[in-house]
Design a protein around this motif. Structure first.
Motif, PDB file in Angstrom:
ATOM      1  N   GLU A 107       0.813  -1.218   0.000  1.00 29.91           N
ATOM      2  CA  GLU A 107       0.000   0.000   0.000  1.00 29.91           C
ATOM      3  C   GLU A 107       0.847   1.268   0.000  1.00 29.91           C
ATOM      4  O   GLU A 107       0.309   2.375  -0.168  1.00 29.91           O
ATOM      5  CB  GLU A 107      -0.985   0.011   1.184  1.00 29.91           C
ATOM      6  CG  GLU A 107      -0.358   0.172   2.548  1.00 29.91           C
ATOM      7  CD  GLU A 107      -0.043  -1.143   3.223  1.00 29.91           C
ATOM      8  OE1 GLU A 107      -0.349  -1.283   4.412  1.00 29.91           O
ATOM      9  OE2 GLU A 107       0.518  -2.047   2.554  1.00 29.91           O
ATOM     10  N   LEU A 108       2.169   1.135   0.189  1.00 31.63           N
ATOM     11  CA  LEU A 108       3.062   2.300   0.133  1.00 31.63           C
ATOM     12  C   LEU A 108       3.651   2.502  -1.263  1.00 31.63           C
ATOM     13  O   LEU A 108       4.507   3.367  -1.455  1.00 31.63           O
ATOM     14  CB  LEU A 108       4.195   2.142   1.151  1.00 31.63           C
ATOM     15  CG  LEU A 108       3.786   2.044   2.625  1.00 31.63           C
ATOM     16  CD1 LEU A 108       5.012   1.936   3.518  1.00 31.63           C
ATOM     17  CD2 LEU A 108       2.924   3.234   3.038  1.00 31.63           C
ATOM     18  N   MET A 109       3.184   1.735  -2.226  1.00 35.19           N
ATOM     19  CA  MET A 109       3.684   1.858  -3.600  1.00 35.19           C
ATOM     20  C   MET A 109       3.470   3.285  -4.104  1.00 35.19           C
ATOM     21  O   MET A 109       2.370   3.831  -3.978  1.00 35.19           O
ATOM     22  CB  MET A 109       2.937   0.873  -4.504  1.00 35.19           C
ATOM     23  CG  MET A 109       3.573   0.655  -5.857  1.00 35.19           C
ATOM     24  SD  MET A 109       5.192  -0.155  -5.774  1.00 35.19           S
ATOM     25  CE  MET A 109       4.746  -1.783  -5.138  1.00 35.19           C
ATOM     26  N   PRO A 110       4.513   3.923  -4.646  1.00 27.49           N
ATOM     27  CA  PRO A 110       4.340   5.303  -5.116  1.00 27.49           C
ATOM     28  C   PRO A 110       3.379   5.383  -6.296  1.00 27.49           C
ATOM     29  O   PRO A 110       3.284   4.438  -7.090  1.00 27.49           O
ATOM     30  CB  PRO A 110       5.760   5.719  -5.526  1.00 27.49           C
ATOM     31  CG  PRO A 110       6.473   4.430  -5.813  1.00 27.49           C
ATOM     32  CD  PRO A 110       5.880   3.424  -4.872  1.00 27.49           C
ATOM     33  N   ARG A 111       2.687   6.495  -6.380  1.00 24.70           N
ATOM     34  CA  ARG A 111       1.729   6.670  -7.470  1.00 24.70           C
ATOM     35  C   ARG A 111       2.428   7.296  -8.670  1.00 24.70           C
ATOM     36  O   ARG A 111       2.314   8.492  -8.947  1.00 24.70           O
ATOM     37  CB  ARG A 111       0.544   7.515  -6.994  1.00 24.70           C
ATOM     38  CG  ARG A 111      -0.356   6.723  -6.061  1.00 24.70           C
ATOM     39  CD  ARG A 111      -1.639   7.412  -5.733  1.00 24.70           C
ATOM     40  NE  ARG A 111      -2.632   6.459  -5.252  1.00 24.70           N
ATOM     41  CZ  ARG A 111      -3.812   6.804  -4.773  1.00 24.70           C
ATOM     42  NH1 ARG A 111      -4.159   8.073  -4.713  1.00 24.70           N
ATOM     43  NH2 ARG A 111      -4.662   5.884  -4.355  1.00 24.70           N
ATOM     44  N   ILE A 112       3.181   6.430  -9.370  1.00 26.31           N
ATOM     45  CA  ILE A 112       3.881   6.832 -10.581  1.00 26.31           C
ATOM     46  C   ILE A 112       3.451   5.896 -11.698  1.00 26.31           C
ATOM     47  O   ILE A 112       2.886   4.827 -11.445  1.00 26.31           O
ATOM     48  CB  ILE A 112       5.411   6.796 -10.388  1.00 26.31           C
ATOM     49  CG1 ILE A 112       5.873   5.386  -9.983  1.00 26.31           C
ATOM     50  CG2 ILE A 112       5.846   7.828  -9.357  1.00 26.31           C
ATOM     51  CD1 ILE A 112       7.380   5.246  -9.845  1.00 26.31           C
ATOM     52  N   THR A 113       3.724   6.285 -12.914  1.00 26.29           N
ATOM     53  CA  THR A 113       3.203   5.551 -14.066  1.00 26.29           C
ATOM     54  C   THR A 113       3.612   4.080 -14.062  1.00 26.29           C
ATOM     55  O   THR A 113       2.776   3.201 -14.251  1.00 26.29           O
ATOM     56  CB  THR A 113       3.670   6.220 -15.368  1.00 26.29           C
ATOM     57  OG1 THR A 113       3.207   7.578 -15.382  1.00 26.29           O
ATOM     58  CG2 THR A 113       3.118   5.487 -16.577  1.00 26.29           C
ATOM     59  N   ARG A 114       4.885   3.786 -13.806  1.00 28.69           N
ATOM     60  CA  ARG A 114       5.342   2.404 -13.908  1.00 28.69           C
ATOM     61  C   ARG A 114       4.785   1.521 -12.794  1.00 28.69           C
ATOM     62  O   ARG A 114       4.827   0.292 -12.884  1.00 28.69           O
ATOM     63  CB  ARG A 114       6.875   2.336 -13.919  1.00 28.69           C
ATOM     64  CG  ARG A 114       7.563   2.797 -12.650  1.00 28.69           C
ATOM     65  CD  ARG A 114       9.081   2.740 -12.788  1.00 28.69           C
ATOM     66  NE  ARG A 114       9.597   1.402 -12.640  1.00 28.69           N
ATOM     67  CZ  ARG A 114      10.476   1.053 -11.684  1.00 28.69           C
ATOM     68  NH1 ARG A 114      10.916   1.965 -10.809  1.00 28.69           N
ATOM     69  NH2 ARG A 114      10.916  -0.168 -11.600  1.00 28.69           N
ATOM     70  N   ALA A 115       4.259   2.143 -11.745  1.00 26.24           N
ATOM     71  CA  ALA A 115       3.735   1.361 -10.618  1.00 26.24           C
ATOM     72  C   ALA A 115       2.215   1.248 -10.632  1.00 26.24           C
ATOM     73  O   ALA A 115       1.635   0.671  -9.709  1.00 26.24           O
ATOM     74  CB  ALA A 115       4.196   1.984  -9.298  1.00 26.24           C
ATOM     75  N   GLN A 116       1.562   1.748 -11.665  1.00 27.26           N
ATOM     76  CA  GLN A 116       0.098   1.705 -11.681  1.00 27.26           C
ATOM     77  C   GLN A 116      -0.436   0.284 -11.571  1.00 27.26           C
ATOM     78  O   GLN A 116      -1.425   0.029 -10.882  1.00 27.26           O
ATOM     79  CB  GLN A 116      -0.426   2.359 -12.963  1.00 27.26           C
ATOM     80  CG  GLN A 116      -0.373   3.873 -12.931  1.00 27.26           C
ATOM     81  CD  GLN A 116      -0.941   4.489 -14.189  1.00 27.26           C
ATOM     82  OE1 GLN A 116      -0.957   3.879 -15.265  1.00 27.26           O
ATOM     83  NE2 GLN A 116      -1.399   5.719 -14.085  1.00 27.26           N
ATOM     84  N   VAL A 117       0.219  -0.663 -12.241  1.00 27.40           N
ATOM     85  CA  VAL A 117      -0.248  -2.044 -12.226  1.00 27.40           C
ATOM     86  C   VAL A 117       0.003  -2.704 -10.866  1.00 27.40           C
ATOM     87  O   VAL A 117      -0.507  -3.785 -10.595  1.00 27.40           O
ATOM     88  CB  VAL A 117       0.430  -2.845 -13.367  1.00 27.40           C
ATOM     89  CG1 VAL A 117       1.910  -3.052 -13.081  1.00 27.40           C
ATOM     90  CG2 VAL A 117      -0.267  -4.180 -13.607  1.00 27.40           C
ATOM     91  N   MET A 118       0.761  -2.053 -10.002  1.00 31.94           N
ATOM     92  CA  MET A 118       1.064  -2.582  -8.662  1.00 31.94           C
ATOM     93  C   MET A 118       0.240  -1.896  -7.567  1.00 31.94           C
ATOM     94  O   MET A 118       0.412  -2.199  -6.384  1.00 31.94           O
ATOM     95  CB  MET A 118       2.550  -2.385  -8.348  1.00 31.94           C
ATOM     96  CG  MET A 118       3.481  -2.882  -9.436  1.00 31.94           C
ATOM     97  SD  MET A 118       5.179  -2.333  -9.156  1.00 31.94           S
ATOM     98  CE  MET A 118       5.869  -2.520 -10.804  1.00 31.94           C
ATOM     99  N   PHE A 327       4.909  -6.490  -9.117  1.00 33.84           N
ATOM    100  CA  PHE A 327       6.017  -6.028  -8.278  1.00 33.84           C
ATOM    101  C   PHE A 327       7.098  -7.103  -8.185  1.00 33.84           C
ATOM    102  O   PHE A 327       8.294  -6.821  -8.335  1.00 33.84           O
ATOM    103  CB  PHE A 327       5.503  -5.667  -6.886  1.00 33.84           C
ATOM    104  CG  PHE A 327       6.569  -5.159  -5.952  1.00 33.84           C
ATOM    105  CD1 PHE A 327       7.446  -4.156  -6.341  1.00 33.84           C
ATOM    106  CD2 PHE A 327       6.695  -5.681  -4.674  1.00 33.84           C
ATOM    107  CE1 PHE A 327       8.432  -3.679  -5.478  1.00 33.84           C
ATOM    108  CE2 PHE A 327       7.670  -5.215  -3.806  1.00 33.84           C
ATOM    109  CZ  PHE A 327       8.544  -4.212  -4.206  1.00 33.84           C
ATOM    110  N   LEU A 328       6.698  -8.348  -7.958  1.00 33.89           N
ATOM    111  CA  LEU A 328       7.654  -9.449  -7.835  1.00 33.89           C
ATOM    112  C   LEU A 328       8.510  -9.578  -9.088  1.00 33.89           C
ATOM    113  O   LEU A 328       9.719  -9.841  -9.009  1.00 33.89           O
ATOM    114  CB  LEU A 328       6.906 -10.760  -7.574  1.00 33.89           C
ATOM    115  CG  LEU A 328       7.760 -12.031  -7.483  1.00 33.89           C
ATOM    116  CD1 LEU A 328       8.742 -11.944  -6.328  1.00 33.89           C
ATOM    117  CD2 LEU A 328       6.861 -13.264  -7.332  1.00 33.89           C
ATOM    118  N   GLU A 329       7.898  -9.345 -10.231  1.00 31.77           N
ATOM    119  CA  GLU A 329       8.614  -9.471 -11.506  1.00 31.77           C
ATOM    120  C   GLU A 329       9.802  -8.514 -11.572  1.00 31.77           C
ATOM    121  O   GLU A 329      10.837  -8.831 -12.169  1.00 31.77           O
ATOM    122  CB  GLU A 329       7.638  -9.199 -12.651  1.00 31.77           C
ATOM    123  CG  GLU A 329       8.152  -9.596 -14.020  1.00 31.77           C
ATOM    124  CD  GLU A 329       7.120  -9.374 -15.106  1.00 31.77           C
ATOM    125  OE1 GLU A 329       7.235 -10.002 -16.166  1.00 31.77           O
ATOM    126  OE2 GLU A 329       6.195  -8.561 -14.896  1.00 31.77           O
TER     127      GLU A 329
END
Length: 380
Positions: A107-118, A327-329
């Motif tokens: 839930e601390l994943m940053p809200r950036i384009t590459r992390a949208q799928v996470m 994320f694991l990938e």
């Protein structure tokens, strides 16, 4: 209380394709509609229970943060990836740190384009917003859309959504699909256009403070007492006319803001329904009880269901498993088919809570790994 699971048949197949061995606790997916045989057919190895699943694991994929005792069999330095709920749980973080694992909070994943799928907050909140309206309609006991019949006209229900983040916007869209007359409020100015684009009316005190009420990360800021008073007066008059109210307001790291007072509830019509999606963080509604539906003296039902995404476990698990896999990938070297964590990657730095026996996230520096009494951590 947790029907979701951290792996889907698809993600098990994909991890096996990357060269990993996936061990699944028997029955883990049952309440999400996934049988052990389906995991096995995808290449998973089924074991008796959680203890057997984590024994010797390099990576543990979970829905909620495991207790430290549940991680006793993992390898030193193993990665544990889950919804960690770190705010207010610094003592638990310290205990997990002592196990030597590296704990990541999805839930601390940053809200950036590459992390949208996470983005687990978005995937799960989207479902919570949908389910909140379905739950409200079920408790409401009346028709939602306008119906014109020979026996008379049934007016459309009025739905008010408080908080127009991911959950709120989905609640608006769902209520509109059901035929309700929808209005919504939020302290973030960007929400106005989003609300109106979905066909709902925007309700807010639009002063200078309102125009500055959004963080760089897109979250709502805590508002001043003066603004809250003005907004409360506006909302109080509006709520009295509503049939259903959905509250979704949360500020990361803080108790949920109180949006609906007992006086507001008392002004609502008998048979009205309020669904409090923030009940697990203290609630937006005065009188909401976690895990229960409370009926007030004036006949208003306050719904405080816990783990609302889990009420759609099959869909929630499918999306959450995809978030985890994405994320694991990024932590696996596809050439050598081995773990290769880039500790300086912005996704890793933003989500990593514990490593090498210590709590390493800057927001939780007060949590101690060596058995000291935890201090209050900053909720910045």
């Amino acid at each position: 209380s947790e029907p979701r699971v951290g792996a889907s048949v698809e993600t098990v197949r994909r991890v096996v394709g990357l060269g990993g061995e996936v061990v699944v606790a028997s029955g883990a997916g049952l309440r999400s509609g996934i049988l052990d045989g389906e995991y096995a057919a995808a290449g998973g190895v089924i074991v008796a229970d959680n203890a057997a699943a984590v024994a010797g694991a390099d990576v543990v994929l979970a829905v909620r943060r495991p207790a430290a005792a549940e991680l006793s069999g993992v390898k030193p330095g193993a990665l544990v990836i889950a919804i960690a709920d770190p705010y207010g749980n610094e003592a638990a973080l310290g205990e997990i740190a002592q196990t030597g694992v590296s704990l990541f909070a999805m839930e601390l994943m940053p809200r950036i384009t590459r992390a949208q799928v996470m983005d687990v907050l978005s995937s799960q909140a989207n479902l919570a917003g949908y389910r909140a309206v379905i739950d409200a309609a079920e408790v409401f006991g009346r028709a939602v859309p306008m119906m014109m019949t020979a026996a008379g006209t049934v007016p459309a229900a009025r739905v008010f959504v408080m908080g127009a983040g991911v959950a709120g916007l989905q609640a608006i869209a769902t209520a509109r699909r059901l035929g309700a007359v929808v209005s919504a409020t939020d302290v973030r100015p960007a929400a106005k256009e989003q609300v109106e684009s979905l066909g709902a009316k925007f309700i807010a005190v639009e002063d200078e403070e309102f125009k500055q009420a959004e963080t760089a990360g897109g979250y709502a800021k805590a508002m001043s007492a003066e603004y809250q008073a003005k907004q409360a007066a506006l909302v109080a008059a509006h709520i009295a006319k509503q049939d259903m109210v959905i509250t979704t307001a949360l500020i990361p790291g803080r108790p949920a803001p109180k949006l609906v007072s007992a006086e507001m509830v008392a002004a609502m019509k008998p048979g009205s329904v309020i669904v409090d999606l923030a009940v697990e963080r203290g609630g937006n509604v005065e009188g909401a009880v976690p895990g229960e539906v409370v009926t007030t003296a004036n006949g208003v039902s306050i719904v405080g269901y816990l783990n609302v995404p889990g009420r759609l476990a099959a869909t929630a698990s499918q999306l959450y498993a995809k978030n985890l896999y994405a994320f694991l990938e990024t932590l696996i070297d596809k050439g050598s088919k081995s773990l290769a964590v880039k500790w300086d990657d912005e996704l890793v730095k933003a989500t990593l809570l514990t490593r090498d026996g210590a709590v390493v996230h800057p927001n939780f520096g007060g949590a101690k790994a060596a058995g000291d009494k935890p201090e209050a951590a900053s909720a910045a």
